[in-house]
Design a protein around this motif. Structure first.
Motif, PDB file in Angstrom:
ATOM      1  N   GLU A   1       0.835  -1.204   0.000  1.00  0.00           N
ATOM      2  CA  GLU A   1       0.000   0.000   0.000  1.00  0.00           C
ATOM      3  C   GLU A   1       0.867   1.251   0.000  1.00  0.00           C
ATOM      4  N   LYS A   2       1.954   1.238   0.751  1.00  0.00           N
ATOM      5  CA  LYS A   2       2.872   2.378   0.756  1.00  0.00           C
ATOM      6  C   LYS A   2       3.570   2.509  -0.593  1.00  0.00           C
ATOM      7  N   ALA A   3       3.876   1.387  -1.221  1.00  0.00           N
ATOM      8  CA  ALA A   3       4.520   1.417  -2.542  1.00  0.00           C
ATOM      9  C   ALA A   3       3.602   2.090  -3.559  1.00  0.00           C
ATOM     10  N   GLU A   4       2.295   1.856  -3.439  1.00  0.00           N
ATOM     11  CA  GLU A   4       1.340   2.517  -4.342  1.00  0.00           C
ATOM     12  C   GLU A   4       1.423   4.034  -4.195  1.00  0.00           C
ATOM     13  N   LYS A   5       1.549   4.498  -2.958  1.00  0.00           N
ATOM     14  CA  LYS A   5       1.650   5.942  -2.707  1.00  0.00           C
ATOM     15  C   LYS A   5       2.958   6.495  -3.267  1.00  0.00           C
ATOM     16  N   TRP A   6       4.054   5.767  -3.073  1.00  0.00           N
ATOM     17  CA  TRP A   6       5.341   6.197  -3.616  1.00  0.00           C
ATOM     18  C   TRP A   6       5.287   6.229  -5.144  1.00  0.00           C
ATOM     19  N   TYR A   7       4.621   5.252  -5.743  1.00  0.00           N
ATOM     20  CA  TYR A   7       4.488   5.216  -7.200  1.00  0.00           C
ATOM     21  C   TYR A   7       3.727   6.455  -7.698  1.00  0.00           C
ATOM     22  N   ASP A   8       2.618   6.748  -7.047  1.00  0.00           N
ATOM     23  CA  ASP A   8       1.832   7.927  -7.430  1.00  0.00           C
ATOM     24  C   ASP A   8       2.666   9.200  -7.307  1.00  0.00           C
ATOM     25  N   GLN A   9       3.426   9.302  -6.228  1.00  0.00           N
ATOM     26  CA  GLN A   9       4.266  10.478  -6.035  1.00  0.00           C
ATOM     27  C   GLN A   9       5.352  10.560  -7.112  1.00  0.00           C
ATOM     28  N   ALA A  10       5.956   9.437  -7.443  1.00  0.00           N
ATOM     29  CA  ALA A  10       6.989   9.420  -8.487  1.00  0.00           C
ATOM     30  C   ALA A  10       6.391   9.836  -9.830  1.00  0.00           C
ATOM     31  N   LYS A  11       5.202   9.344 -10.152  1.00  0.00           N
ATOM     32  CA  LYS A  11       4.546   9.717 -11.413  1.00  0.00           C
ATOM     33  C   LYS A  11       4.297  11.228 -11.480  1.00  0.00           C
ATOM     34  N   ARG A  12       3.933  11.818 -10.339  1.00  0.00           N
ATOM     35  CA  ARG A  12       3.657  13.251 -10.288  1.00  0.00           C
ATOM     36  C   ARG A  12       4.936  14.087 -10.316  1.00  0.00           C
ATOM     37  N   SER A  13       5.996  13.594  -9.681  1.00  0.00           N
ATOM     38  CA  SER A  13       7.161  14.435  -9.413  1.00  0.00           C
ATOM     39  C   SER A  13       8.381  14.168 -10.283  1.00  0.00           C
ATOM     40  N   ALA A  14       8.553  12.952 -10.737  1.00  0.00           N
ATOM     41  CA  ALA A  14       9.729  12.627 -11.552  1.00  0.00           C
ATOM     42  C   ALA A  14       9.512  13.126 -12.980  1.00  0.00           C
ATOM     43  N   PRO A  15      10.594  13.386 -13.691  1.00  0.00           N
ATOM     44  CA  PRO A  15      10.452  13.776 -15.100  1.00  0.00           C
ATOM     45  C   PRO A  15       9.712  12.696 -15.887  1.00  0.00           C
ATOM     46  N   ASN A  16       8.999  13.102 -16.932  1.00  0.00           N
ATOM     47  CA  ASN A  16       8.241  12.142 -17.751  1.00  0.00           C
ATOM     48  C   ASN A  16       9.142  11.076 -18.364  1.00  0.00           C
ATOM     49  N   SER A  17      10.399  11.394 -18.561  1.00  0.00           N
ATOM     50  CA  SER A  17      11.337  10.444 -19.165  1.00  0.00           C
ATOM     51  C   SER A  17      11.881   9.416 -18.164  1.00  0.00           C
ATOM     52  N   ALA A  18      11.607   9.614 -16.881  1.00  0.00           N
ATOM     53  CA  ALA A  18      12.129   8.698 -15.855  1.00  0.00           C
ATOM     54  C   ALA A  18      11.431   7.340 -15.939  1.00  0.00           C
ATOM     55  N   THR A  19      12.205   6.295 -15.737  1.00  0.00           N
ATOM     56  CA  THR A  19      11.670   4.933 -15.674  1.00  0.00           C
ATOM     57  C   THR A  19      11.327   4.631 -14.223  1.00  0.00           C
ATOM     58  N   ILE A  20      10.154   4.059 -13.995  1.00  0.00           N
ATOM     59  CA  ILE A  20       9.742   3.678 -12.642  1.00  0.00           C
ATOM     60  C   ILE A  20       9.629   2.162 -12.606  1.00  0.00           C
ATOM     61  N   ILE A  21      10.371   1.554 -11.699  1.00  0.00           N
ATOM     62  CA  ILE A  21      10.373   0.099 -11.540  1.00  0.00           C
ATOM     63  C   ILE A  21       9.832  -0.228 -10.154  1.00  0.00           C
ATOM     64  N   VAL A  22       8.898  -1.172 -10.089  1.00  0.00           N
ATOM     65  CA  VAL A  22       8.341  -1.620  -8.813  1.00  0.00           C
ATOM     66  C   VAL A  22       8.719  -3.084  -8.643  1.00  0.00           C
ATOM     67  N   VAL A  23       9.343  -3.403  -7.501  1.00  0.00           N
ATOM     68  CA  VAL A  23       9.863  -4.741  -7.248  1.00  0.00           C
ATOM     69  C   VAL A  23       9.230  -5.310  -5.982  1.00  0.00           C
TER      70      VAL A  23
END
Length: 70
Positions: free
Chosen positions: A32-54
């Motif tokens: 559940e916390k990872a979901e929140k971190w993912y949402d924050q990364a999508k909002r805050s990281a550059p569009n070109s950033a790769t997001i990996i969830v493990v």
């Protein structure tokens, strides 16, 4: 408080090329916390950033608390 914290956290994403979010498959709260971190990364990281969830601890199938469909 919260506004300053968000500003500081968002600054960590400046120039980011990759975000790696790790959670335990044996602990639903970490997922559940990872979901929140993912949402924050999508909002805050550059569009070109790769997001990996493990998800870790996959070998502990009898202790798994996060479903495969997630």
């Amino acid at each position: 408080g919260q506004e300053r914290q968000n500003s500081l956290t968002n600054s960590y994403y400046n120039g980011t090329e990759m975000v790696v979010i790790v959670f335990s498959l044996t602990d639903k709260v970490t997922f559940e916390k990872a979901e929140k971190w993912y949402d924050q990364a999508k909002r805050s990281a550059p569009n070109s950033a790769t997001i990996i969830v493990v998800g870790t601890k996959a070998e502990r199938s009898e202790e798994r608390r996060v479903g495969k469909e997630c």
